[in-house]
Write a protein that holds these residues in place. Sequence first.
Motif, mmCIF file in Angstrom:
data_model
loop_
_atom_site.group_PDB
_atom_site.id
_atom_site.type_symbol
_atom_site.label_atom_id
_atom_site.label_comp_id
_atom_site.label_asym_id
_atom_site.label_seq_id
_atom_site.Cartn_x
_atom_site.Cartn_y
_atom_site.Cartn_z
ATOM 1 N N LYS A 599 -64.685 59.011 -22.382
ATOM 2 C CA LYS A 599 -64.503 57.597 -22.712
ATOM 3 C C LYS A 599 -63.129 57.184 -22.195
ATOM 4 C CE LYS A 599 -64.323 54.339 -26.579
ATOM 5 N NZ LYS A 599 -64.336 54.193 -28.054
ATOM 6 N N ALA A 600 -63.097 56.190 -21.351
ATOM 7 C CA ALA A 600 -61.837 55.710 -20.764
ATOM 8 C C ALA A 600 -61.498 54.345 -21.341
ATOM 9 C CB ALA A 600 -61.957 55.621 -19.247
ATOM 10 N N GLU A 601 -60.268 54.207 -21.820
ATOM 11 C CA GLU A 601 -59.763 52.905 -22.286
ATOM 12 C C GLU A 601 -58.620 52.516 -21.360
ATOM 13 O OE1 GLU A 601 -58.856 52.962 -26.435
ATOM 14 O OE2 GLU A 601 -60.910 53.443 -27.018
ATOM 15 N N ILE A 602 -58.870 51.500 -20.530
ATOM 16 C CA ILE A 602 -57.935 51.136 -19.458
ATOM 17 C C ILE A 602 -57.367 49.751 -19.746
ATOM 18 C CG2 ILE A 602 -57.677 50.947 -16.954
ATOM 19 C CD1 ILE A 602 -60.587 52.333 -16.910
ATOM 20 N N GLY A 625 -67.495 47.595 -22.237
ATOM 21 C CA GLY A 625 -67.000 46.340 -22.801
ATOM 22 C C GLY A 625 -65.600 46.021 -22.343
ATOM 23 N N MET A 626 -65.166 44.801 -22.661
ATOM 24 C CA MET A 626 -63.816 44.349 -22.325
ATOM 25 C C MET A 626 -63.254 43.575 -23.514
ATOM 26 S SD MET A 626 -64.723 43.069 -18.515
ATOM 27 C CE MET A 626 -66.387 42.741 -19.048
ATOM 28 N N ASN A 627 -61.997 43.855 -23.872
ATOM 29 C CA ASN A 627 -61.360 43.170 -24.998
ATOM 30 C C ASN A 627 -59.972 42.700 -24.585
ATOM 31 O OD1 ASN A 627 -63.484 43.934 -26.799
ATOM 32 N ND2 ASN A 627 -62.573 45.971 -26.903
ATOM 33 N N PRO A 628 -59.609 41.445 -24.901
ATOM 34 C CA PRO A 628 -58.225 41.013 -24.639
ATOM 35 C C PRO A 628 -57.274 41.729 -25.605
ATOM 36 C CG PRO A 628 -59.473 39.286 -25.782
ATOM 37 C CD PRO A 628 -60.435 40.379 -25.476
ATOM 38 N N VAL A 629 -56.151 42.255 -25.094
ATOM 39 C CA VAL A 629 -55.213 42.999 -25.949
ATOM 40 C C VAL A 629 -53.881 42.271 -26.117
ATOM 41 C CG1 VAL A 629 -56.156 45.301 -25.651
ATOM 42 C CG2 VAL A 629 -54.565 44.424 -23.953
ATOM 43 N N SER A 630 -53.454 41.547 -25.111
ATOM 44 C CA SER A 630 -52.225 40.764 -25.209
ATOM 45 C C SER A 630 -52.299 39.676 -24.156
ATOM 46 C CB SER A 630 -50.988 41.649 -25.005
ATOM 47 O OG SER A 630 -50.985 42.189 -23.703
ATOM 48 N N GLN A 631 -51.282 38.869 -24.098
ATOM 49 C CA GLN A 631 -51.295 37.748 -23.167
ATOM 50 C C GLN A 631 -51.440 38.237 -21.727
ATOM 51 O OE1 GLN A 631 -47.927 35.221 -23.552
ATOM 52 N NE2 GLN A 631 -48.806 33.550 -22.386
ATOM 53 N N GLU A 633 -53.576 40.370 -20.524
ATOM 54 C CA GLU A 633 -54.027 41.748 -20.349
ATOM 55 C C GLU A 633 -55.396 41.968 -20.996
ATOM 56 O OE1 GLU A 633 -50.338 44.798 -19.766
ATOM 57 O OE2 GLU A 633 -50.974 44.420 -21.822
ATOM 58 N N GLN A 634 -56.171 42.854 -20.393
ATOM 59 C CA GLN A 634 -57.494 43.189 -20.906
ATOM 60 C C GLN A 634 -57.620 44.703 -21.042
ATOM 61 O OE1 GLN A 634 -60.378 41.389 -21.620
ATOM 62 N NE2 GLN A 634 -59.671 39.330 -21.119
ATOM 63 N N LYS A 635 -58.404 45.126 -22.051
ATOM 64 C CA LYS A 635 -58.735 46.552 -22.180
ATOM 65 C C LYS A 635 -60.183 46.738 -21.734
ATOM 66 C CE LYS A 635 -57.610 49.189 -25.799
ATOM 67 N NZ LYS A 635 -57.668 49.761 -27.158
ATOM 68 N N VAL A 636 -60.362 47.548 -20.700
ATOM 69 C CA VAL A 636 -61.708 47.878 -20.209
ATOM 70 C C VAL A 636 -62.115 49.206 -20.833
ATOM 71 C CG1 VAL A 636 -63.099 48.401 -18.166
ATOM 72 C CG2 VAL A 636 -61.297 46.674 -18.039
ATOM 73 N N ILE A 637 -63.287 49.224 -21.479
ATOM 74 C CA ILE A 637 -63.803 50.455 -22.086
ATOM 75 C C ILE A 637 -64.981 50.924 -21.244
ATOM 76 C CG2 ILE A 637 -64.779 51.497 -24.168
ATOM 77 C CD1 ILE A 637 -63.378 49.169 -25.716
ATOM 78 N N ALA A 638 -64.917 52.159 -20.785
ATOM 79 C CA ALA A 638 -65.955 52.682 -19.884
ATOM 80 C C ALA A 638 -66.219 54.148 -20.183
ATOM 81 C CB ALA A 638 -65.509 52.511 -18.429
ATOM 82 N N GLU A 639 -67.357 54.629 -19.703
ATOM 83 C CA GLU A 639 -67.695 56.059 -19.748
ATOM 84 C C GLU A 639 -67.811 56.554 -18.324
ATOM 85 O OE1 GLU A 639 -70.102 56.286 -24.010
ATOM 86 O OE2 GLU A 639 -71.235 56.467 -22.124
ATOM 87 N N VAL A 640 -67.063 57.615 -18.011
ATOM 88 C CA VAL A 640 -66.975 58.114 -16.638
ATOM 89 C C VAL A 640 -67.004 59.642 -16.662
ATOM 90 C CG1 VAL A 640 -65.750 57.801 -14.449
ATOM 91 C CG2 VAL A 640 -65.304 56.233 -16.324
ATOM 92 N N PRO A 641 -67.696 60.271 -15.695
ATOM 93 C CA PRO A 641 -67.657 61.742 -15.613
ATOM 94 C C PRO A 641 -66.231 62.255 -15.437
ATOM 95 C CG PRO A 641 -69.403 60.857 -14.230
ATOM 96 C CD PRO A 641 -68.608 59.685 -14.705
ATOM 97 N N GLN A 642 -65.912 63.350 -16.117
ATOM 98 C CA GLN A 642 -64.545 63.896 -16.065
ATOM 99 C C GLN A 642 -64.140 64.271 -14.644
ATOM 100 O OE1 GLN A 642 -63.964 67.446 -18.390
ATOM 101 N NE2 GLN A 642 -61.760 67.451 -18.107
ATOM 102 N N SER A 643 -65.085 64.777 -13.871
ATOM 103 C CA SER A 643 -64.761 65.214 -12.507
ATOM 104 C C SER A 643 -64.267 64.070 -11.630
ATOM 105 C CB SER A 643 -65.989 65.866 -11.854
ATOM 106 O OG SER A 643 -67.065 64.940 -11.815
ATOM 107 N N GLU A 644 -64.639 62.827 -11.986
ATOM 108 C CA GLU A 644 -64.230 61.654 -11.205
ATOM 109 C C GLU A 644 -62.874 61.109 -11.647
ATOM 110 O OE1 GLU A 644 -65.937 60.555 -8.695
ATOM 111 O OE2 GLU A 644 -67.889 61.519 -8.955
#
Length: 685
Positions: A599-602, A625-631, A633-644
């Motif tokens: 799980k990646a939180e970017i 999903g995507m959530n606004p975190v501050s003025q 800025e956005q937090k992108v939540i994704a699932e990605v294989p570890q090897s990538e």
Amino acid sequence: MKNYEMNQIRNVAFLGHGGSGKTTLAESLLYISGAINRMGNVDEGNTVSDYDKEEIHRSFSVNSSVVPLEYEGHKYNILDTPGYFDFEGEVVSSLRVSGGAVIVVDATSGVEVGTEKSWKKLEERGIPRIFFINKMDKGFVNYTKLLGELKEKFGKKVAPFCIPVGEKDNFQGFVNVVDLKGRKFDGKKCVDSEIPSDLDISEIRNMLFEAVAESDEELMEKYFAGEEFTQDEIHRGLHKGIVAGDIVPVLVGSAVKGIGVHTLFEMLYDYMPTPKEMKDGERMGTNPETEDVEIRKVDESEEFSAIIFKTIVDPFVGKVSLFKVNSGVLRKDMEILNATKHKKEKISNIFFLRGIKQIEADEIRSGDIGATTKLQYAETGDTLCTKSHPIVYPNIAFPKPCLYMAVEPQNKSDDEKISLSLQRLTEEDPTFVVERNYETKQLLIGGLGEKHLRVIIHKLENKFGVHSIVSEPKIAYRETIKKSIDIEGRHKKQSGGAGQFGDVFIKFEPSQEEFEFIDKIKGGVVPKQYIPAVEKGLLEAKNKGILAGYPVINFKATLHDGSYHSVDSNELSFKQAAILAFRKGIPDAEPVMLEPIMKAEIVIPENYMGDIMGDINKRRGRILGMNPVSQGEQKVIAEVPQSEMIKYATDLRSITQARGKFELSFERYEEMPPHLAQRVINEVK
């Protein structure tokens, strides 16, 4: 170095983009204060604050260093921090003990990423700050444009306190708008000068008067009545506004030539908060015995307490702990408590540390920064205090490692030494971690970027004499089955006397659980005392899969039939029978490779959203999903294989110009695409 009263001390961090001139500015302050006889040079590797071999070799700061200065009866603890983002932990620890900050800006480069990140850190912590526009004597400088850029990025609170006289090669000095003083470079040093008659400063001065008026009701009335402010009222009003964070002064100069440095000294003393003004002169902690909230006043009359904000590990000197005294006074030979570790410590010697030079001290008072050696249990972030009045201050929140590499010694005889040496380096740098992955049999090191880990490897070599090899970490894959299969495992061995015999029928099928063992034996065809041995055999066998030797998970094994021999059967025989059944049955149960999904939180500025989403898709990732975190800025939540994601720290920095950050956590295992699975199998074989 004498001890100073708290209102004479200023603790100030220097922040800014790499190469903006923070270390040179600290060197210039040292020279003008008379602490050194000649200015060092970063390129020559002879500055006070860049004393580490790595810093001398690379010509940039990798550690924060404390530079205590005495100037005109005042004391300044300058904390020179690295500008490169891989060493963010050094900035975080310095800001924990700083009352104010100077953001150094390269006049030729303008507002850079490091400028933005420095501002954001100071805003989050509510630390007052000053902009110092350095290198005004270099080419390609447009002060008006640069000031406009600062205001556009950081808002109306940005206020010019100095106006340059000339620019680029014609830069002669500046006018201090607050004190109506001119400063001019005469070819050797900066001297007082007249204000040029053609320079109109009335508009800027009126703007400062407005800021002064807003700081106090009485001054507001005076302003509207059209009365002039006294110089003392101007200073008091600006001090109040700057400490509150409502005004951010902009100064100009040249660290190399010493232009603007005297004014910077004055501004730091006049406008940066005293230790007592920080956070209303109180520090909040916890009583470790009662777990109640404990408030400690920043005062010499209070019981002693301090926080360790930095540790230096030296193979010869030992461990040097740098601390800030929050309350009371620390003296030599005191027995104190490390409240974080619940351990007693003896203070044998105390000193002020200027770069690497130790300046002996008999005591260090509240609000000041000092150092000691040979503390047995102390680590960065620990609280030191008296035994009779314990308190624990909140730990320092360091950024987590985002890049991991595998490391091994070039010489196998250094295997134990490399682990111990790396562990010593974690004491010095809390953003650096060492982990042993027992599954892949690799020693892993984690840090904030490639440059960070390269510096660690060089320190390992230079400080501890251990040469190492670095490689990408192996991925802990798994295997599973997609089809049910019923198989017999028969173990029979005869070798004179009692033999070995075990016979089992086991059904293997997919499961949601990691491993299930079901006993469905009826009529005693397999005696009860041997059934645990069957399960034990399967637990052993599943650790090495059929495809590439990775552990097999998510399957159910049902023991439903079998036979035994009254003389030759034993636990070992049935264990071996179960292993044989596993090895015979799994290849026919459609085995597949599984890969770890993270799980990646970017967190990124909004304008990079398209690039990040496209990049995640290329990595076989799924956006959740995507959530606004501050003025902005956005937090992108994704699932990605570890090897990538092995080198994602470097790639994200490249995509976002170092404005993005991310955290990874393990989520689950998923089936790999066949062509990628085959590549892993081929590599293993």
